[in-house]
Design a protein around this motif. Sequence first.
Motif, PDB file in Angstrom:
ATOM      1  N   ARG A  77      -2.034  11.401  -7.892  1.00 52.98           N
ATOM      2  CA  ARG A  77      -1.481   9.937  -8.150  1.00 52.98           C
ATOM      3  C   ARG A  77      -1.040  10.181  -9.516  1.00 52.98           C
ATOM      4  NH1 ARG A  77      -4.010   5.818  -6.342  1.00 52.98           N
ATOM      5  NH2 ARG A  77      -2.542   4.474  -8.694  1.00 52.98           N
ATOM      6  N   THR A  78      -0.362   9.361 -10.205  1.00 54.92           N
ATOM      7  CA  THR A  78      -0.495   8.480 -11.783  1.00 54.92           C
ATOM      8  C   THR A  78      -1.615   7.977 -12.175  1.00 54.92           C
ATOM      9  OG1 THR A  78       0.639   6.807 -11.186  1.00 54.92           O
ATOM     10  CG2 THR A  78       1.914   8.394 -12.096  1.00 54.92           C
TER      11      THR A  78
ATOM     12  N   VAL B 164      -1.367   4.453 -12.649  1.00 59.98           N
ATOM     13  CA  VAL B 164      -1.257   3.524 -12.613  1.00 59.98           C
ATOM     14  C   VAL B 164      -1.320   3.147 -11.072  1.00 59.98           C
ATOM     15  CG1 VAL B 164       0.872   1.833 -12.083  1.00 59.98           C
ATOM     16  CG2 VAL B 164       1.244   3.555 -13.549  1.00 59.98           C
ATOM     17  N   ASP B 165      -2.458   1.825 -10.966  1.00 61.76           N
ATOM     18  CA  ASP B 165      -2.757   1.480 -10.265  1.00 61.76           C
ATOM     19  C   ASP B 165      -2.065   0.375  -9.007  1.00 61.76           C
ATOM     20  OD1 ASP B 165      -4.432   3.509  -9.360  1.00 61.76           O
ATOM     21  OD2 ASP B 165      -6.028   2.372 -10.082  1.00 61.76           O
TER      22      ASP B 165
ATOM     23  N   TYR C  75      -0.976  -0.763  -6.082  1.00 59.73           N
ATOM     24  CA  TYR C  75      -0.791   0.979  -4.482  1.00 59.73           C
ATOM     25  C   TYR C  75      -2.126   0.683  -3.715  1.00 59.73           C
ATOM     26  CZ  TYR C  75      -1.640   5.513  -2.998  1.00 59.73           C
ATOM     27  OH  TYR C  75      -1.801   6.598  -2.486  1.00 59.73           O
TER      28      TYR C  75
ATOM     29  N   SER D  99      -0.045   0.586  -0.261  1.00 59.34           N
ATOM     30  CA  SER D  99      -0.954   1.674   1.239  1.00 59.34           C
ATOM     31  C   SER D  99      -1.496   1.428   2.284  1.00 59.34           C
ATOM     32  CB  SER D  99      -1.755   2.145   0.395  1.00 59.34           C
ATOM     33  OG  SER D  99      -2.377   3.119   1.028  1.00 59.34           O
TER      34      SER D  99
ATOM     35  N   GLY E 260       6.655   4.385  -5.296  1.00 55.85           N
ATOM     36  CA  GLY E 260       5.702   5.925  -5.602  1.00 55.85           C
ATOM     37  C   GLY E 260       6.218   6.557  -6.040  1.00 55.85           C
TER      38      GLY E 260
ATOM     39  N   ARG F  46       6.422   5.063 -10.251  1.00 59.55           N
ATOM     40  CA  ARG F  46       4.997   5.158 -10.325  1.00 59.55           C
ATOM     41  C   ARG F  46       3.347   5.370  -9.850  1.00 59.55           C
ATOM     42  NH1 ARG F  46       5.514  -2.036  -8.345  1.00 59.55           N
ATOM     43  NH2 ARG F  46       7.141  -2.557  -9.666  1.00 59.55           N
ATOM     44  N   TRP F  47       3.616   5.584  -8.418  1.00 59.73           N
ATOM     45  CA  TRP F  47       2.349   6.135  -8.388  1.00 59.73           C
ATOM     46  C   TRP F  47       1.903   7.991  -8.832  1.00 59.73           C
ATOM     47  CZ3 TRP F  47       3.734   1.875  -4.942  1.00 59.73           C
ATOM     48  CH2 TRP F  47       3.470   0.941  -5.168  1.00 59.73           C
ATOM     49  N   TYR F  48       3.023   8.589  -7.931  1.00 64.27           N
ATOM     50  CA  TYR F  48       2.696   9.994  -7.737  1.00 64.27           C
ATOM     51  C   TYR F  48       2.976  10.739  -9.249  1.00 64.27           C
ATOM     52  CZ  TYR F  48       1.708   8.426  -2.886  1.00 64.27           C
ATOM     53  OH  TYR F  48       1.317   7.740  -1.892  1.00 64.27           O
TER      54      TYR F  48
END
Length: 108
Positions: free
Chosen positions: A20-21, A23-24, A27, A31, A85, A88-90
Amino acid sequence: MSIASTPQPPYVAVIFTSLRTTVDEGYALTSAEMVSMAGGQPGFLGIESARGADGLGITVSYWKDMDSVRAWKSVSEHRMAQKLGRERWYRAYRTRVCVVEREYGFSL
């Protein structure tokens, strides 16, 4: 979450390992939506997921066959979540698709 109940093999496991980064934003909702949506797809058998404090996560989804996996991959909402994803998120991820040939276990 519990251990997925799967049929006798063969069936397919899709293993998604990610980092993960920080950034939440969005998310958790995305998910949860993907898990719910996958659960309604033909051929879906179950899902197991874990994430460590270091951001490493492993999610395994189980499917009846490769056609079911390909159909899920083509769902537009799923493709959009994958795009978000990556953006932003991964920090990194790896997807592995396997045919389960044998399983065994224990429970009380």
